[in-house]
Each structure stands twice: as C-alpha cells, then as structure tokens.
Motif scaffolding. Structure first.
Motif, PDB file in Angstrom:
ATOM      1  N   PRO A  43     -37.643  -1.644 -33.040  1.00  0.00           N
ATOM      2  CA  PRO A  43     -37.061  -1.990 -34.066  1.00  0.00           C
ATOM      3  C   PRO A  43     -37.176  -3.802 -33.941  1.00  0.00           C
ATOM      4  O   PRO A  43     -37.336  -4.326 -32.929  1.00  0.00           O
ATOM      5  CB  PRO A  43     -35.572  -1.701 -33.971  1.00  0.00           C
ATOM      6  N   PRO A  44     -37.442  -4.565 -35.088  1.00  0.00           N
ATOM      7  CA  PRO A  44     -37.339  -3.910 -36.494  1.00  0.00           C
ATOM      8  C   PRO A  44     -38.636  -3.083 -36.615  1.00  0.00           C
ATOM      9  O   PRO A  44     -39.814  -3.602 -36.352  1.00  0.00           O
ATOM     10  CB  PRO A  44     -37.102  -5.235 -37.507  1.00  0.00           C
ATOM     11  N   LEU A  45     -38.609  -2.160 -37.413  1.00  0.00           N
ATOM     12  CA  LEU A  45     -39.812  -1.406 -37.669  1.00  0.00           C
ATOM     13  C   LEU A  45     -40.954  -2.007 -38.616  1.00  0.00           C
ATOM     14  O   LEU A  45     -42.223  -1.899 -38.398  1.00  0.00           O
ATOM     15  CB  LEU A  45     -39.586   0.238 -38.318  1.00  0.00           C
ATOM     16  N   GLY A  46     -40.441  -2.760 -39.415  1.00  0.00           N
ATOM     17  CA  GLY A  46     -41.241  -3.334 -40.433  1.00  0.00           C
ATOM     18  C   GLY A  46     -42.202  -4.618 -39.502  1.00  0.00           C
ATOM     19  O   GLY A  46     -43.549  -4.614 -39.792  1.00  0.00           O
ATOM     20  N   ALA A  47     -41.458  -5.104 -38.438  1.00  0.00           N
ATOM     21  CA  ALA A  47     -42.499  -6.185 -37.564  1.00  0.00           C
ATOM     22  C   ALA A  47     -43.058  -5.340 -36.887  1.00  0.00           C
ATOM     23  O   ALA A  47     -44.275  -5.875 -36.745  1.00  0.00           O
ATOM     24  CB  ALA A  47     -41.250  -7.066 -36.971  1.00  0.00           C
ATOM     25  N   VAL A  72     -40.735   7.955 -29.961  1.00  0.00           N
ATOM     26  CA  VAL A  72     -39.719   7.390 -30.883  1.00  0.00           C
ATOM     27  C   VAL A  72     -38.203   7.054 -30.089  1.00  0.00           C
ATOM     28  O   VAL A  72     -37.607   6.805 -30.833  1.00  0.00           O
ATOM     29  CB  VAL A  72     -39.426   7.950 -32.203  1.00  0.00           C
ATOM     30  N   SER A  73     -38.326   7.089 -28.807  1.00  0.00           N
ATOM     31  CA  SER A  73     -36.987   7.096 -28.314  1.00  0.00           C
ATOM     32  C   SER A  73     -36.264   5.719 -28.275  1.00  0.00           C
ATOM     33  O   SER A  73     -34.939   5.691 -27.953  1.00  0.00           O
ATOM     34  CB  SER A  73     -37.539   7.216 -26.615  1.00  0.00           C
ATOM     35  N   ALA A  74     -36.955   4.641 -29.010  1.00  0.00           N
ATOM     36  CA  ALA A  74     -36.423   3.472 -28.938  1.00  0.00           C
ATOM     37  C   ALA A  74     -35.951   3.320 -30.333  1.00  0.00           C
ATOM     38  O   ALA A  74     -35.259   2.055 -30.678  1.00  0.00           O
ATOM     39  CB  ALA A  74     -37.385   2.244 -28.672  1.00  0.00           C
ATOM     40  N   LEU A  75     -36.281   4.142 -31.065  1.00  0.00           N
ATOM     41  CA  LEU A  75     -35.675   4.153 -32.536  1.00  0.00           C
ATOM     42  C   LEU A  75     -34.488   5.270 -32.947  1.00  0.00           C
ATOM     43  O   LEU A  75     -34.296   5.909 -32.215  1.00  0.00           O
ATOM     44  CB  LEU A  75     -36.883   4.408 -33.529  1.00  0.00           C
TER      45      LEU A  75
END
Length: 254
Positions: A43-47, A72-75
């Motif tokens: 995160p942030p995913l957009g960045a 995706v463990s960090a999300l």
C-alpha cells in the motif's frame, strides 16, 4: 522420480477398465522445478502500480514468457479489490500462475489458484531497455564465468545457493532447510541434509555426490526424488546420484 498411475489403479476408479484391455502406455507424472517471479504489492496500491509501470517502461519484456506469482500478504483486500488488481496486471500483460497470501474464500472460478509452501525469494534486477537512436557503445571485455563454485563453509538452514554456470562444491555440510541449485553437478564433502538440485539448466549428465546422505530432496534436470522415496539402506552412506533415462539412480561410493 516419475510417478506411475497403473492399470490396477485405474480399475479401482473405473470398473470398465477391467474388461477393456489397452495397449496404451501408462501415464508418467514428472516433477520439475522452475523459477517464478513474485510480485508483492504494497500500500498504497496506486503508487505501487505506478512503480510497476515505470519498471515496464524501462524493461518492457520483464515478464514476457516468465512464470509469475502474486503475493498479497501485505494488503487487506476484499474480493472486488483482488479482482481489480488482477485486471490491472492482465492489462499490463502479466499472466499469473498462482496467488500467495490471499484468503482462500476470495479465490473462485476463473482466478489463479492459491499457492503455498514456496521457498525464499531473492531480488531480481531488470536491465533498462536501450533508448531508440542510441549509438552502440564499445563492447567491454567479458570475464570468463567460473565453471565451479567452491564453498569453504557449511551451508546453513534457510540459505539458498544458486550457481547456474557450472558445478557447486561444498567442503562442509548442507543443513536441513538449505538448498543448493547448480547448473552442473553438486559435490558435498560432508553430510547432505537439505535439498540438492543439479543440472538445473537442462544438463541430464549432471550428478550429485555427498559424503553422507540425509537429504530432503534430490533432483537432476527437473526429475526429483523426495526423502520418503529414497532407499533406506543408502541413508547415512556416501553416495552418488545420476539420471538414467527417466529414473533417478542412487548408489554408494566405493
């Protein structure tokens, strides 16, 4: 080693097979190791997606023809969030073979399967693409690659040694949970307790030698043999391992 599904097994699951003899060969199931690229969004995913676009601009072929996993463990993702992320990756022509670290309830038909039990990862640097209309630079001398990597110290649990240009020689032992991957043969003077993967770039002539066999896994040119399939009378002995056709052979060193 190859796994065989025999006619007797087929007869148990399909009774008609008892009365219909066939001249077809039995099915051979082989294990093969491959290296996959692991994408780990943060995160942030957009960045993170913007950083991914920058990487693809520098190296457009970074994921072309390569196996890729998504971790995706960090999300903290909902079902629609995960679907949206997969759509973003497909739009960038990144094809996934599996997903790590996801809630199994989020994965359904049409999505990559949940993958567990992978080994440790290492950082991969992608070279930048050459800008158009750039004059070629003068070639620089390329050092000759080593044909043998010699390790003076034992390989500890959790370590992964990868050397695809030739043989790997370990003067000491290889601990349980450690891994040696060689393009050629593997020589372990001490006890081999971890995993030894020889001939990793397609060399079926590679061999594995060790002073004492206690290995978790042996593999040559993609064919493997796990600990429970190894000959019990060879455990604790000095052995050599080689590939004969589709069979991984093991014999004591005399």
């Amino acid at each position: 080693m190859p796994h065989w599904l025999t006619a007797e097994w087929l007869a148990l699951v399909k009774p008609a097979a008892r009365t219909q003899p066939s001249s077809r060969r039995t099915i051979r199931v082989r294990g093969r190791s491959h290296t996959a690229l692991v994408l780990t969004p943060e995160p942030p995913l957009g960045a993170w997606l913007a950083d991914l676009d920058a990487l693809l601009q520098r190296s457009p072929a970074a994921f072309a023809g390569r196996l890729a996993l998504l971790n995706v463990s960090a999300l903290s993702l909902s079902g629609p969030d995960l679907t949206g992320l997969l759509t973003e990756l497909r739009a960038r022509d990144i094809r996934l073979m599996g997903i790590e670290g996801a809630d199994p309830s989020l994965l359904g038909p049409g999505l990559p399967p949940l993958i567990k039990g992978g080994g440790p990862t290492s950082i991969i640097e992608f070279s930048e693409a050459t800008p158009p209309n750039t004059a070629p630079s003068e070639p620089t001398p390329v050092p000759q690659p080593l044909s043998t990597l010699q390790l003076e110290n034992p390989v500890r649990s959790g370590q992964s040694v990868v050397f695809l240009d030739g043989d790997v020689t370990v003067i000491g032992s290889v601990a349980s949970g450690a891994e040696i991957v060689a393009g050629g043969s593997i020589h372990v003077y001490g006890t081999l307790r971890g995993r030894a993967i020889a001939g990793a770039v397609g060399d079926a002539r590679a061999r594995i030698f060790c002073g004492k066999l206690e290995a978790e896994l042996l593999a040559i040119d993609g064919l493997y043999k796990a600990a429970d399939a190894m000959d019990e009378h060879l455990r604790g002995q000095a052995v050599q391992v080689w590939l004969e056709g589709d069979v991984l052979k093991t014999a004591p060193l005399h």
